[in-house]
Design a protein around this motif. Sequence first.
Motif, PDB file in Angstrom:
ATOM      1  N   ASP A 151       0.815  -1.218   0.000  1.00  0.00           N
ATOM      2  CA  ASP A 151       0.000   0.000   0.000  1.00  0.00           C
ATOM      3  C   ASP A 151       0.844   1.261   0.000  1.00  0.00           C
ATOM      4  OD1 ASP A 151      -2.326  -1.441  -0.078  1.00  0.00           O
ATOM      5  OD2 ASP A 151      -2.660  -1.396   2.098  1.00  0.00           O
ATOM      6  N   ASP A 152       1.970   1.260   0.739  1.00  0.00           N
ATOM      7  CA  ASP A 152       2.800   2.468   0.779  1.00  0.00           C
ATOM      8  C   ASP A 152       3.415   2.759  -0.588  1.00  0.00           C
ATOM      9  OD1 ASP A 152       4.376   0.220   0.904  1.00  0.00           O
ATOM     10  OD2 ASP A 152       5.832   1.058   2.329  1.00  0.00           O
ATOM     11  N   LEU A 153       3.765   1.688  -1.313  1.00  0.00           N
ATOM     12  CA  LEU A 153       4.318   1.864  -2.655  1.00  0.00           C
ATOM     13  C   LEU A 153       3.222   2.303  -3.627  1.00  0.00           C
ATOM     14  CD1 LEU A 153       7.158   1.518  -3.787  1.00  0.00           C
ATOM     15  CD2 LEU A 153       6.521  -0.750  -4.580  1.00  0.00           C
ATOM     16  N   LYS A 154       2.028   1.764  -3.438  1.00  0.00           N
ATOM     17  CA  LYS A 154       0.908   2.110  -4.311  1.00  0.00           C
ATOM     18  C   LYS A 154       0.548   3.589  -4.168  1.00  0.00           C
ATOM     19  CE  LYS A 154      -2.047  -1.160  -4.814  1.00  0.00           C
ATOM     20  NZ  LYS A 154      -3.166  -2.113  -4.638  1.00  0.00           N
ATOM     21  N   LYS A 155       0.646   4.108  -2.953  1.00  0.00           N
ATOM     22  CA  LYS A 155       0.349   5.531  -2.730  1.00  0.00           C
ATOM     23  C   LYS A 155       1.350   6.419  -3.461  1.00  0.00           C
ATOM     24  CE  LYS A 155      -0.523   8.889   0.946  1.00  0.00           C
ATOM     25  NZ  LYS A 155       0.248   9.948   0.272  1.00  0.00           N
ATOM     26  N   VAL A 156       2.623   6.048  -3.380  1.00  0.00           N
ATOM     27  CA  VAL A 156       3.654   6.816  -4.101  1.00  0.00           C
ATOM     28  C   VAL A 156       3.418   6.701  -5.610  1.00  0.00           C
ATOM     29  CG1 VAL A 156       6.129   7.094  -4.514  1.00  0.00           C
ATOM     30  CG2 VAL A 156       5.311   6.451  -2.245  1.00  0.00           C
ATOM     31  N   ALA A 157       3.055   5.492  -6.058  1.00  0.00           N
ATOM     32  CA  ALA A 157       2.809   5.268  -7.487  1.00  0.00           C
ATOM     33  C   ALA A 157       1.682   6.163  -7.988  1.00  0.00           C
ATOM     34  CB  ALA A 157       2.472   3.796  -7.737  1.00  0.00           C
ATOM     35  N   VAL A 161       1.915   8.855 -11.089  1.00  0.00           N
ATOM     36  CA  VAL A 161       1.122   8.889 -12.324  1.00  0.00           C
ATOM     37  C   VAL A 161       0.422  10.236 -12.488  1.00  0.00           C
ATOM     38  CG1 VAL A 161       0.788   6.394 -12.401  1.00  0.00           C
ATOM     39  CG2 VAL A 161      -0.950   7.809 -11.302  1.00  0.00           C
ATOM     40  N   ASN A 162       0.082  10.874 -11.382  1.00  0.00           N
ATOM     41  CA  ASN A 162      -0.516  12.209 -11.483  1.00  0.00           C
ATOM     42  C   ASN A 162       0.520  13.228 -11.932  1.00  0.00           C
ATOM     43  OD1 ASN A 162      -3.326  11.918 -10.833  1.00  0.00           O
ATOM     44  ND2 ASN A 162      -2.743  11.467  -8.724  1.00  0.00           N
ATOM     45  N   GLU A 163       1.773  13.055 -11.478  1.00  0.00           N
ATOM     46  CA  GLU A 163       2.847  13.931 -11.949  1.00  0.00           C
ATOM     47  C   GLU A 163       3.136  13.695 -13.429  1.00  0.00           C
ATOM     48  OE1 GLU A 163       4.458  16.494 -10.554  1.00  0.00           O
ATOM     49  OE2 GLU A 163       3.026  16.261  -8.900  1.00  0.00           O
ATOM     50  N   ALA A 175       7.316   4.054 -15.457  1.00  0.00           N
ATOM     51  CA  ALA A 175       7.186   2.762 -14.773  1.00  0.00           C
ATOM     52  C   ALA A 175       8.375   1.859 -15.062  1.00  0.00           C
ATOM     53  CB  ALA A 175       5.887   2.083 -15.206  1.00  0.00           C
ATOM     54  N   LYS A 176       8.814   1.817 -16.300  1.00  0.00           N
ATOM     55  CA  LYS A 176       9.955   0.969 -16.648  1.00  0.00           C
ATOM     56  C   LYS A 176      11.246   1.496 -16.033  1.00  0.00           C
ATOM     57  CE  LYS A 176       8.052  -1.094 -20.831  1.00  0.00           C
ATOM     58  NZ  LYS A 176       8.210  -1.349 -22.277  1.00  0.00           N
ATOM     59  N   THR A 177      11.304   2.814 -15.847  1.00  0.00           N
ATOM     60  CA  THR A 177      12.466   3.402 -15.182  1.00  0.00           C
ATOM     61  C   THR A 177      12.529   2.981 -13.716  1.00  0.00           C
ATOM     62  OG1 THR A 177      12.431   5.338 -16.643  1.00  0.00           O
ATOM     63  CG2 THR A 177      13.561   5.583 -14.534  1.00  0.00           C
ATOM     64  N   LEU A 178      11.362   2.919 -13.061  1.00  0.00           N
ATOM     65  CA  LEU A 178      11.303   2.656 -11.622  1.00  0.00           C
ATOM     66  C   LEU A 178      11.049   1.190 -11.293  1.00  0.00           C
ATOM     67  CD1 LEU A 178       9.150   5.766 -10.617  1.00  0.00           C
ATOM     68  CD2 LEU A 178      11.622   5.534 -10.533  1.00  0.00           C
ATOM     69  N   LYS A 179      11.076   0.337 -12.288  1.00  0.00           N
ATOM     70  CA  LYS A 179      10.753  -1.079 -12.091  1.00  0.00           C
ATOM     71  C   LYS A 179      11.596  -1.699 -10.977  1.00  0.00           C
ATOM     72  CE  LYS A 179      10.185  -5.377 -14.709  1.00  0.00           C
ATOM     73  NZ  LYS A 179       8.760  -5.565 -14.436  1.00  0.00           N
ATOM     74  N   ASP A 180      10.885  -2.278  -9.999  1.00  0.00           N
ATOM     75  CA  ASP A 180      11.505  -3.020  -8.890  1.00  0.00           C
ATOM     76  C   ASP A 180      12.333  -2.168  -7.945  1.00  0.00           C
ATOM     77  OD1 ASP A 180      10.353  -5.322  -9.944  1.00  0.00           O
ATOM     78  OD2 ASP A 180      12.106  -5.749 -11.185  1.00  0.00           O
ATOM     79  N   TRP A 181      12.227  -0.842  -8.034  1.00  0.00           N
ATOM     80  CA  TRP A 181      12.943  -0.001  -7.087  1.00  0.00           C
ATOM     81  C   TRP A 181      12.272  -0.063  -5.718  1.00  0.00           C
ATOM     82  CZ3 TRP A 181      14.787   5.267  -9.481  1.00  0.00           C
ATOM     83  CH2 TRP A 181      15.659   4.990 -10.552  1.00  0.00           C
ATOM     84  N   LEU A 182      13.017   0.280  -4.673  1.00  0.00           N
ATOM     85  CA  LEU A 182      12.478   0.309  -3.324  1.00  0.00           C
ATOM     86  C   LEU A 182      11.642   1.566  -3.100  1.00  0.00           C
ATOM     87  CD1 LEU A 182      15.691  -0.840  -1.408  1.00  0.00           C
ATOM     88  CD2 LEU A 182      13.723  -2.244  -2.074  1.00  0.00           C
ATOM     89  N   VAL A 183      10.834   1.550  -2.033  1.00  0.00           N
ATOM     90  CA  VAL A 183       9.959   2.686  -1.725  1.00  0.00           C
ATOM     91  C   VAL A 183      10.752   3.991  -1.653  1.00  0.00           C
ATOM     92  CG1 VAL A 183       8.354   3.662  -0.035  1.00  0.00           C
ATOM     93  CG2 VAL A 183       8.369   1.203  -0.449  1.00  0.00           C
ATOM     94  N   LYS A 184      11.906   3.950  -0.979  1.00  0.00           N
ATOM     95  CA  LYS A 184      12.704   5.168  -0.813  1.00  0.00           C
ATOM     96  C   LYS A 184      13.099   5.762  -2.153  1.00  0.00           C
ATOM     97  CE  LYS A 184      15.323   8.122   1.528  1.00  0.00           C
ATOM     98  NZ  LYS A 184      15.951   8.855   0.417  1.00  0.00           N
ATOM     99  N   LYS A 185      13.473   4.914  -3.115  1.00  0.00           N
ATOM    100  CA  LYS A 185      13.879   5.425  -4.434  1.00  0.00           C
ATOM    101  C   LYS A 185      12.678   5.976  -5.192  1.00  0.00           C
ATOM    102  CE  LYS A 185      18.135   2.814  -5.151  1.00  0.00           C
ATOM    103  NZ  LYS A 185      18.893   1.919  -6.052  1.00  0.00           N
ATOM    104  N   TRP A 186      11.526   5.339  -5.017  1.00  0.00           N
ATOM    105  CA  TRP A 186      10.316   5.872  -5.655  1.00  0.00           C
ATOM    106  C   TRP A 186       9.979   7.236  -5.068  1.00  0.00           C
ATOM    107  CZ3 TRP A 186       5.847   2.092  -7.215  1.00  0.00           C
ATOM    108  CH2 TRP A 186       6.356   1.115  -8.081  1.00  0.00           C
ATOM    109  N   GLN A 187      10.122   7.372  -3.764  1.00  0.00           N
ATOM    110  CA  GLN A 187       9.842   8.652  -3.115  1.00  0.00           C
ATOM    111  C   GLN A 187      10.825   9.723  -3.571  1.00  0.00           C
ATOM    112  OE1 GLN A 187      10.065   7.275   0.941  1.00  0.00           O
ATOM    113  NE2 GLN A 187       7.828   7.090   1.136  1.00  0.00           N
ATOM    114  N   ASP A 188      12.097   9.350  -3.698  1.00  0.00           N
ATOM    115  CA  ASP A 188      13.105  10.291  -4.197  1.00  0.00           C
ATOM    116  C   ASP A 188      12.785  10.720  -5.634  1.00  0.00           C
ATOM    117  OD1 ASP A 188      14.424  10.085  -1.802  1.00  0.00           O
ATOM    118  OD2 ASP A 188      15.961   8.690  -2.538  1.00  0.00           O
ATOM    119  N   SER A 189      12.329   9.766  -6.438  1.00  0.00           N
ATOM    120  CA  SER A 189      11.975  10.068  -7.830  1.00  0.00           C
ATOM    121  C   SER A 189      10.773  10.997  -7.892  1.00  0.00           C
ATOM    122  CB  SER A 189      11.678   8.772  -8.587  1.00  0.00           C
ATOM    123  OG  SER A 189      12.827   7.956  -8.643  1.00  0.00           O
TER     124      SER A 189
END
Length: 334
Positions: A151-157, A161-163, A175-189
Motif C-alpha cells: 500500500d505504501d508503494l501504491k500511494k507513491v505510485a 502517475v498524477n505527476e 514505470a519501466k524506469t522505476l521497475k523493482d525499485w524500493l519505496v525510498k527510491k520511488w519517493q526520491d523520484s
Amino acid sequence: MGGTGKTTMAKEVGQQVESKPFDKVIFTNVSTPVDEKRIRDDVVKQLGLQLEEEKKLTHAQQIWTKIANAGRVLIILDDVWEKLNLESIGIQPGFHRTGTCNILLTTRNENVCTQMGCQKRKIIHLDALPEKDALNLFLFHAIEIGQDCPDDLKKVALDIVNECGRLPVIIVVAAKTLKDWLVKKWQDSLTALRNTEPSRHEIVDEVEMRFYNSLKLSYTSLKDRKAQVLFLLCSIFPKAYEIPIELLSKNSISVGLFGEFDKYNIARSQVNVVNNKLINSSLLLKADEECVKMHDVIREVALEIANEKVQVLMDFKPKLKEYEIFILDHKRLL
C-alpha cells in the motif's frame, strides 16, 4: 493531446476489424510536413500494387482502382496535422462499385476533423486516463508479474502517475524506469519529478512541464552515457521518421560514440545493445524493417534536453567538450 494513446488505439482498432467487417485495413502515418509521395508509397506497398508508369491513369487513380475493387476498406491516417487532399493520395471516401472506403484519422487538433469533413457524431476525444486506470498501467509495467504492490508503494505510485499527467506514453516510460525499485527510491523520484526545472524558459504549460520532468528522470536514470547520447542523437531526426539502425550506427560511430570505422562490426553490435536498452525503456519504439523511431512527445522533450547536452554544428572546428557530442544537422545526417 499528445501521449494519450491515439496511435496505439487506432492500431488496435485496425487489428480487431481486419477480415471482419473490413476486407482490408491500411495504416499510414501522416505527420507534418505532409509528404504525399511517401503516403502513396506506403498505401501502395500495403495494397501489394505495382504502379505502372506508362499507364494513362495517374498513380492516384491506379491506387483508387485497386481500393475500389478490394471490398470494404478501412484506411487509418495517423497523426494528421492539416487538411489532406485525399484524392491526390489515391483515396476517395464513400461508396463505390463493390464496397465502402472508410477513413479513421487521429489528430491533436479538432479543427482538422472539421476541415476533413468528419462526422461530428463519430469524433472521439481521448483524454488523460482516470486515476485507477493510470495506476494499473503503471503497476503493470513497474511490478513483477504475480507480485502484490504494498500500500505504501501504491500511494507513491499514484502520486507519480498524477505527476505524469496520467498520460499513457509518459506513465509507461516512468514505470519501466522505476521497475523493482524500493519505496525510498520511488519517493526520491517523486520529489525529483516535482522539482526538476528545464534550463530554458519556453516550457510554461503545466502539461509540458510534466512531460519534461518525467522523461528527464527516465533519461537521467539510464546511467549510461552512450544510451543517453544515442537517445539525443535520435531526437534530431525529423518527426515520425523511421531511423534505419544501420544509419544510426554509422552516425554514432562517425561522432566517436562507439569506436572507429575500422572496427565497424564490433561497434555495430554495441549500438544494438544500447539501442535495445532504449527500446526496453520505451524511450525508443521499434519500427518496421530494422528501424526505430521516437514518439513525438518524447522527441519534443529530448530536443529540450539536447539544448543542454548537445551542440549542433555545421562543421567540426570547435574542440569536443565534456559530455557534449558534435553532430551535423539532420539534413546532412540524412
